[in-house]
Design a protein around this motif. Structure first.
Motif, PDB file in Angstrom:
ATOM      1  N   TRP A 125     -74.345 -24.991  -2.649  1.00 63.74           N
ATOM      2  CA  TRP A 125     -74.375 -26.149  -1.770  1.00 63.74           C
ATOM      3  C   TRP A 125     -75.821 -26.535  -1.543  1.00 63.74           C
ATOM      4  O   TRP A 125     -76.735 -25.764  -1.814  1.00 63.74           O
ATOM      5  CB  TRP A 125     -73.737 -25.804  -0.427  1.00 63.74           C
TER       6      TRP A 125
ATOM      7  N   GLU B  61     -78.890 -25.233   8.493  1.00 67.61           N
ATOM      8  CA  GLU B  61     -77.426 -25.145   8.522  1.00 67.61           C
ATOM      9  C   GLU B  61     -76.890 -25.528   9.910  1.00 67.61           C
ATOM     10  O   GLU B  61     -75.903 -26.252  10.023  1.00 67.61           O
ATOM     11  CB  GLU B  61     -76.996 -23.725   8.164  1.00 67.61           C
TER      12      GLU B  61
ATOM     13  N   ARG C 228     -83.378 -15.507  -0.669  1.00 71.28           N
ATOM     14  CA  ARG C 228     -83.242 -15.355   0.788  1.00 71.28           C
ATOM     15  C   ARG C 228     -84.137 -14.250   1.348  1.00 71.28           C
ATOM     16  O   ARG C 228     -84.454 -14.250   2.533  1.00 71.28           O
ATOM     17  CB  ARG C 228     -81.791 -15.056   1.143  1.00 71.28           C
TER      18      ARG C 228
ATOM     19  N   LEU D 123     -79.367 -16.358  -3.211  1.00 76.33           N
ATOM     20  CA  LEU D 123     -79.497 -17.568  -2.389  1.00 76.33           C
ATOM     21  C   LEU D 123     -79.065 -17.301  -0.957  1.00 76.33           C
ATOM     22  O   LEU D 123     -78.167 -16.482  -0.718  1.00 76.33           O
ATOM     23  CB  LEU D 123     -78.645 -18.682  -2.983  1.00 76.33           C
ATOM     24  N   PRO D 124     -79.668 -17.996   0.002  1.00 75.47           N
ATOM     25  CA  PRO D 124     -79.163 -17.889   1.377  1.00 75.47           C
ATOM     26  C   PRO D 124     -77.774 -18.507   1.446  1.00 75.47           C
ATOM     27  O   PRO D 124     -77.481 -19.445   0.706  1.00 75.47           O
ATOM     28  CB  PRO D 124     -80.166 -18.707   2.199  1.00 75.47           C
ATOM     29  N   SER D 125     -76.947 -17.978   2.312  1.00 73.23           N
ATOM     30  CA  SER D 125     -75.590 -18.532   2.396  1.00 73.23           C
ATOM     31  C   SER D 125     -75.523 -19.561   3.519  1.00 73.23           C
ATOM     32  O   SER D 125     -76.276 -19.486   4.491  1.00 73.23           O
ATOM     33  CB  SER D 125     -74.562 -17.430   2.612  1.00 73.23           C
ATOM     34  N   SER D 126     -74.630 -20.506   3.345  1.00 77.08           N
ATOM     35  CA  SER D 126     -74.502 -21.578   4.328  1.00 77.08           C
ATOM     36  C   SER D 126     -73.042 -21.988   4.461  1.00 77.08           C
ATOM     37  O   SER D 126     -72.318 -22.049   3.464  1.00 77.08           O
ATOM     38  CB  SER D 126     -75.376 -22.750   3.865  1.00 77.08           C
ATOM     39  N   GLY D 127     -72.648 -22.246   5.694  1.00 74.05           N
ATOM     40  CA  GLY D 127     -71.260 -22.643   5.951  1.00 74.05           C
ATOM     41  C   GLY D 127     -71.016 -24.118   5.781  1.00 74.05           C
ATOM     42  O   GLY D 127     -69.883 -24.561   5.688  1.00 74.05           O
ATOM     43  N   VAL D 128     -72.089 -24.898   5.760  1.00 70.51           N
ATOM     44  CA  VAL D 128     -71.973 -26.337   5.530  1.00 70.51           C
ATOM     45  C   VAL D 128     -72.976 -26.738   4.458  1.00 70.51           C
ATOM     46  O   VAL D 128     -73.936 -26.026   4.186  1.00 70.51           O
ATOM     47  CB  VAL D 128     -72.250 -27.172   6.809  1.00 70.51           C
TER      48      VAL D 128
ATOM     49  N   VAL E 130     -81.196 -25.218  -1.886  1.00 72.55           N
ATOM     50  CA  VAL E 130     -79.955 -24.756  -2.511  1.00 72.55           C
ATOM     51  C   VAL E 130     -79.476 -23.500  -1.793  1.00 72.55           C
ATOM     52  O   VAL E 130     -80.254 -22.567  -1.567  1.00 72.55           O
ATOM     53  CB  VAL E 130     -80.159 -24.460  -4.011  1.00 72.55           C
ATOM     54  N   THR E 131     -78.208 -23.513  -1.412  1.00 76.06           N
ATOM     55  CA  THR E 131     -77.628 -22.358  -0.721  1.00 76.06           C
ATOM     56  C   THR E 131     -76.331 -21.964  -1.414  1.00 76.06           C
ATOM     57  O   THR E 131     -75.777 -22.729  -2.203  1.00 76.06           O
ATOM     58  CB  THR E 131     -77.314 -22.680   0.751  1.00 76.06           C
ATOM     59  N   GLU E 132     -75.901 -20.775  -1.072  1.00 76.32           N
ATOM     60  CA  GLU E 132     -74.631 -20.290  -1.601  1.00 76.32           C
ATOM     61  C   GLU E 132     -73.546 -20.613  -0.575  1.00 76.32           C
ATOM     62  O   GLU E 132     -73.771 -20.419   0.617  1.00 76.32           O
ATOM     63  CB  GLU E 132     -74.735 -18.779  -1.789  1.00 76.32           C
ATOM     64  N   ARG E 133     -72.436 -21.071  -1.060  1.00 79.39           N
ATOM     65  CA  ARG E 133     -71.342 -21.414  -0.142  1.00 79.39           C
ATOM     66  C   ARG E 133     -70.806 -20.139   0.507  1.00 79.39           C
ATOM     67  O   ARG E 133     -70.382 -19.222  -0.195  1.00 79.39           O
ATOM     68  CB  ARG E 133     -70.235 -22.105  -0.932  1.00 79.39           C
TER      69      ARG E 133
END
Lengths: 148, 146
Positions: free
Chosen positions: B47, B133, A111, A47-52, A136-139
């Motif tokens: 998330w 994001e 991703r 998954l792509p990562s996301s900060g929020v 859906v993203t990875e924290r």
């Protein structure tokens, strides 16, 4: 007179932890296997990562997974079931019409994929009448917090 | 003292224990504990970023002020890097886009900004998510995907 040592007998009131450890080990192994099977069923996705983001869970959401494949087109799965190429729209339509107005779609896409592999999923969602979906993203480590 | 030395069988040992039998309770507690640990492991790291799917000709609801619309086009450059065009500005990097959107969010309030992401087919999906994001971080909730 021969005195028998006391420590040969288990003191009264001490909890026997052996069955407990047995049960715990069985459960750990069970969850490990089930977790692995569940992950395989959903498709292995980076998954792509996301900060929020939003962490709330919608248990009734339709989960569309787009899995990258080496040297081939992507695999598309709806709730863990593979969908043939071009067959996504009827499946989504059936799921959305089953719960009109309350259905939501989550897109779990790899991703590494180019957008051209994800675009058909977006198009199918739009064509069945959905007005929004969730990516859906990875924290990410050190994430800022929840999105507004 | 003589009762301490008498030979005991398993039944006698069992009966000599006092207090409640803790084993079933501990079993149940451990099952619940492991269930919650497993649930957290499955659900924790993911998330969601919400995106809208605008249709052609869609108009804002009556009575709402006209929002600041940002059309963000993503394309692939000669070195496979993602190039961004926003409004009349083109040839931007993702970092420059971040700065530009922050500026727009400051100028017009984030709730009055509408971002439409329009990626070209070869753009990495990761960069499409990165734009979402950025918007979420700036408080822009009206984000659409072309």
């Amino acid at each position: 007179m021969r005195i028998r040592p006391m420590h040969l007998h288990q003191p009264a009131g001490k909890i026997n932890v052996t069955p407990l450890i047995d049960v715990v080990m069985v459960l750990i192994i069970f969850y490990l296997i089930v977790g692995k099977m569940a992950a395989e069923r959903q498709g292995r996705v980076e998954l792509p990562s996301s900060g929020v983001g939003v962490s709330s869970q919608d248990h009734d959401a339709v989960i569309v997974t787009v899995v990258a494949r080496e040297g081939a087109g992507p695999r598309v799965l709806v709730d863990g079931h593979e969908v043939p190429e071009g067959g996504l729209e009827p499946v989504l339509k059936a799921r959305v019409s089953a719960a009109p107005g309350s259905s939501s779609v989550q897109v779990r896409a790899d991703r590494r994929l180019p957008y051209s592999d994800v675009a058909p999923v977006i198009k199918a969602c739009r064509d069945v009448g959905l007005t929004s979906l969730r990516l859906v993203t990875e924290r990410a480590p050190g994430a800022h917090g929840e999105a507004p | 003292m003589s009762h301490m030395w008498r030979k005991r069988n398993a039944q006698a040992l069992y009966e000599s224990h006092y207090g409640p039998n803790m084993t079933p309770m501990v079993d149940v507690v451990m099952v619940i504990l492991i269930f919650f640990m497993a649930s957290t492991a499955f659900l924790g790291p993911e998330w969601f970023l919400k995106t809208h799917l605008p249709t052609a000709g869609a108009k804002p609801p009556a009575g709402e002020p006209e929002p600041t619309r940002l059309h963000v086009s993503l394309s692939v450059g000669p070195e496979k890097q993602t190039i961004v065009a926003i409004g009349v500005l083109s040839g931007l990097t993702m970092e420059q886009l971040d700065a530009k959107m922050a500026e727009e969010a400051r100028r017009a309030k984030p709730e009055n900004v509408v971002v439409l992401v329009d990626p070209a087919p070869g753009v990495p999906y990761d960069d499409v998510v990165k734009v979402h994001e950025m918007c979420a971080r700036l408080g822009i909730v009206k984000v659409g995907l072309q």
